[in-house]
Write an enzyme that holds these catalytic residues in place. Structure first.
Site, PDB file in Angstrom:
ATOM      1  CB  THR A  49      -0.890  -0.021   1.263  1.00  0.00           C
ATOM      2  OG1 THR A  49      -1.817  -1.093   1.120  1.00  0.00           O
ATOM      3  CG2 THR A  49      -1.634   1.283   1.458  1.00  0.00           C
ATOM      4  CD  GLN A  56      -3.086  -7.927  -0.769  1.00  0.00           C
ATOM      5  OE1 GLN A  56      -2.874  -6.742  -0.581  1.00  0.00           O
ATOM      6  NE2 GLN A  56      -2.603  -8.877   0.027  1.00  0.00           N
ATOM      7  CG  HIS A 112      -5.192  -8.562   2.064  1.00  0.00           C
ATOM      8  ND1 HIS A 112      -4.607  -9.251   3.107  1.00  0.00           N
ATOM      9  CD2 HIS A 112      -4.711  -7.284   2.159  1.00  0.00           C
ATOM     10  CE1 HIS A 112      -3.832  -8.426   3.794  1.00  0.00           C
ATOM     11  NE2 HIS A 112      -3.879  -7.231   3.240  1.00  0.00           N
ATOM     12  CG  ASN A 123      -1.186  -8.294   7.110  1.00  0.00           C
ATOM     13  OD1 ASN A 123      -0.616  -9.186   7.725  1.00  0.00           O
ATOM     14  ND2 ASN A 123      -0.696  -7.759   6.004  1.00  0.00           N
ATOM     15  CE1 TYR A 170      -6.358  -3.547   7.099  1.00  0.00           C
ATOM     16  CE2 TYR A 170      -4.752  -5.078   6.186  1.00  0.00           C
ATOM     17  CZ  TYR A 170      -5.068  -3.833   6.705  1.00  0.00           C
ATOM     18  OH  TYR A 170      -4.094  -2.873   6.852  1.00  0.00           O
ATOM     19  CG  ASN A 173      -4.429  -3.730  11.059  1.00  0.00           C
ATOM     20  OD1 ASN A 173      -4.176  -2.600  11.470  1.00  0.00           O
ATOM     21  ND2 ASN A 173      -4.264  -4.087   9.800  1.00  0.00           N
ATOM     22  N   GLY A 233       8.895  -7.194   0.271  1.00  0.00           N
ATOM     23  CA  GLY A 233       8.121  -5.968   0.357  1.00  0.00           C
ATOM     24  C   GLY A 233       9.024  -4.747   0.337  1.00  0.00           C
ATOM     25  NE  ARG A 234       9.956  -4.245   5.737  1.00  0.00           N
ATOM     26  CZ  ARG A 234      10.227  -4.727   6.927  1.00  0.00           C
ATOM     27  NH1 ARG A 234      10.397  -3.912   7.949  1.00  0.00           N
ATOM     28  NH2 ARG A 234      10.343  -6.037   7.114  1.00  0.00           N
TER      29      ARG A 234
HETATM   30  C1  FNR Z   1       2.838  -3.555   3.598  1.00  0.00           C
HETATM   31  N1  FNR Z   1       2.260  -4.835   3.675  1.00  0.00           N
HETATM   32  C2  FNR Z   1       1.083  -5.108   2.983  1.00  0.00           C
HETATM   33  N2  FNR Z   1       0.545  -6.372   3.012  1.00  0.00           N
HETATM   34  C3  FNR Z   1      -0.549  -6.661   2.270  1.00  0.00           C
HETATM   35  O1  FNR Z   1      -0.985  -7.812   2.278  1.00  0.00           O
HETATM   36  N3  FNR Z   1      -1.145  -5.697   1.499  1.00  0.00           N
HETATM   37  C4  FNR Z   1      -0.682  -4.420   1.452  1.00  0.00           C
HETATM   38  O2  FNR Z   1      -1.228  -3.575   0.720  1.00  0.00           O
HETATM   39  C5  FNR Z   1       0.450  -4.097   2.236  1.00  0.00           C
HETATM   40  N4  FNR Z   1       0.955  -2.819   2.269  1.00  0.00           N
HETATM   41  C6  FNR Z   1       2.164  -2.541   2.869  1.00  0.00           C
HETATM   42  C7  FNR Z   1       2.743  -1.277   2.723  1.00  0.00           C
HETATM   43  C8  FNR Z   1       3.995  -1.014   3.264  1.00  0.00           C
HETATM   44  C9  FNR Z   1       4.638   0.324   3.022  1.00  0.00           C
HETATM   45  C10 FNR Z   1       4.664  -2.024   4.009  1.00  0.00           C
HETATM   46  C11 FNR Z   1       6.033  -1.773   4.604  1.00  0.00           C
HETATM   47  C12 FNR Z   1       4.078  -3.261   4.182  1.00  0.00           C
HETATM   48  C13 FNR Z   1       3.037  -5.937   4.227  1.00  0.00           C
HETATM   49  C14 FNR Z   1       4.083  -6.415   3.223  1.00  0.00           C
HETATM   50  O3  FNR Z   1       3.472  -7.019   2.088  1.00  0.00           O
HETATM   51  C15 FNR Z   1       5.037  -7.444   3.852  1.00  0.00           C
HETATM   52  O4  FNR Z   1       4.272  -8.490   4.390  1.00  0.00           O
HETATM   53  C16 FNR Z   1       5.910  -6.841   4.960  1.00  0.00           C
HETATM   54  O5  FNR Z   1       6.495  -5.621   4.533  1.00  0.00           O
HETATM   55  C17 FNR Z   1       7.045  -7.789   5.355  1.00  0.00           C
HETATM   56  O6  FNR Z   1       7.833  -8.116   4.222  1.00  0.00           O
HETATM   57  P1  FNR Z   1       9.265  -7.400   3.945  1.00  0.00           P
HETATM   58  O7  FNR Z   1       9.030  -5.955   3.773  1.00  0.00           O
HETATM   59  O8  FNR Z   1      10.104  -7.671   5.176  1.00  0.00           O
HETATM   60  O9  FNR Z   1       9.812  -8.090   2.725  1.00  0.00           O
END
Ligand code: FNR
Length: 361
Positions: free
Chosen positions: A28, A101, A177, A180, A182, A237, A318-319
């Protein structure tokens, strides 16, 4: 130590062949228009990341009631689908693949984000002890109302409509999804779901909405193009279950039977200091028979080890993908990664979105 080149072995995911196992996790970024359409910069952002084995789009709400944060995109109107179509075309032109998603936030929302100031909905009328981001900044989530039978039927119809719009936009598949904290997670986990009807109580009842949602989108996407995301550890959450291992063991088995494209598990949400998925994740892993995508605080080394050890078929990042549009190439060559600018993760413009540099080529 596992050879990182294992990340570059192709993988068949449902009906789709992926050229590598370095996948882009859903992220997101709160940069959509107020009406849920996406902008031209979204085309650039996703196309820049088309070298991922698979891109999972940022969470995209299935209805106005599914929205919980400022400036997130939707996939429930023709106008939204039309702007996403340009994103999908850009990814395809770049040689990539992208799943949408599908998202309903349930109680993780605020009245100011919902149509006519309506209350958020959930499995039960229990307020989430967390915050969301609105036009006025961070605010406590509003108290939700429990969905009644009609509300559940409408929600399922909304998933069907969203799948139809996603197909119209040309997405290669759908990721449901259910992670987390939701809406679908709010039905799965008994820390929130205290219903006494056919959607609460037993694990079978709590899984029912997820199963019905999968049925609802099957009209537009076959199971070979549908994945599901779960987060059994409940780290986000304000979600919790009295017995997560038994619950998610049953969910994994239910999903195995459906021959989905994949199961995508958030094994460790948000650790900054290395991976720590815990033992339950490993035990649950063995309950899923099918393509398993692991996510959470991985780097190239730990991802290669997970795949070599049979603990995952692919890894979603992700990051690292936020700040490295060419992440697969960096992992392949061992090149250093760009640092992340956390201040531009959520909201804003092209800065911190489409301006992270590629390796010199
Ligand atoms: C997320 N994450 C996330 N998960 C998801 O299912 N839908 C989403 O839209 C988002 N959005 C989102 C935005 C940002 C800025 C972050 C940092 C994280 C969670 C993400 O997909 C992932 O599970 C976590 O960031 C952990 O993975 P990494 O970043 O360690 O590879």
């Amino acid at each position: 130590m596992a050879n990182p080149q294992i990340l570059f072995e192709p993988l068949l995911v449902g009906d789709i062949s992926l050229p590598n196992r370095v996948l882009m996790a859903p992220l997101t970024r709160n940069r959509a228009n107020g009406d849920g359409t996406v902008k031209e910069m979204h085309q650039t952002y996703y196309r820049q990341r088309a070298s991922a084995g698979l891109i999972v789009s940022e969470a995209t709400q299935i209805s106005e009631m599914g929205k919980g944060y400022l400036d997130t995109p939707g996939i429930h109107t023709e106008a939204q689908a039309e702007t996403w179509r340009k994103v999908v075309e850009a990814v395809h032109a770049g040689g990539g693949r992208i799943f949408c998603q599908l998202w309903h936030v349930g109680r993780i929302s605020h009245v100011s984000l919902l149509p006519d100031g309506r209350d958020p909905v959930s499995s039960s009328a229990i307020r989430a002890n967390t915050q969301t981001f609105t036009a006025d900044g961070f605010e406590n989530c509003s108290p939700p109302v429990a969905l009644d039978d009609e509300g559940i039927a409408q929600t399922i119809a909304d998933y069907t409509n969203a799948a139809r719009m996603a197909e119209q936009a040309g997405f290669d598949g759908i990721e449901v999804h259910a992670a987390n904290g939701y809406l679908l997670d709010q039905f799965l986990q008994d820390g929130v779901n205290t219903r006494e009807d056919g959607y609460g109580g037993s694990i079978g009842n709590r899984m029912r909405l997820l199963e019905e949602v999968l049925g609802a989108i099957a009209d537009f996407y076959p199971t070979g193009r549908t994945g599901v995301r779960l987060s059994p550890r409940g780290q986000a959450n304000d979600i919790a279950d009295s017995d997560p291992e038994t619950l998610f063991g049953a969910v994994y088995e239910m999903l195995s039977d459906k021959s989905l494209a994949y199961l995508h598990v958030v094994e460790d949400f948000g650790s900054d200091g290395g991976r720590n998925p815990g033992d339950m994740i490993g035990r649950l892993r063995r309950k899923y028979d099918g393509v398993y995508i692991a996510n959470g605080a991985f780097d190239a080394k730990s991802a290669a080890t997970a795949i070599a050890d049979g603990n995952a078929d692919a890894v979603a990042f992700g990051r690292p993908f936020i700040s490295n549009p060419d992440l697969p190439e960096r992992y392949r060559t061992g090149a250093p990664l760009n640092p992340q600018d956390k201040d531009t993760f959520y909201g804003g413009d092209e800065k911190g979105y489409t301006d992270y540099p590629f390796l010199d080529r």
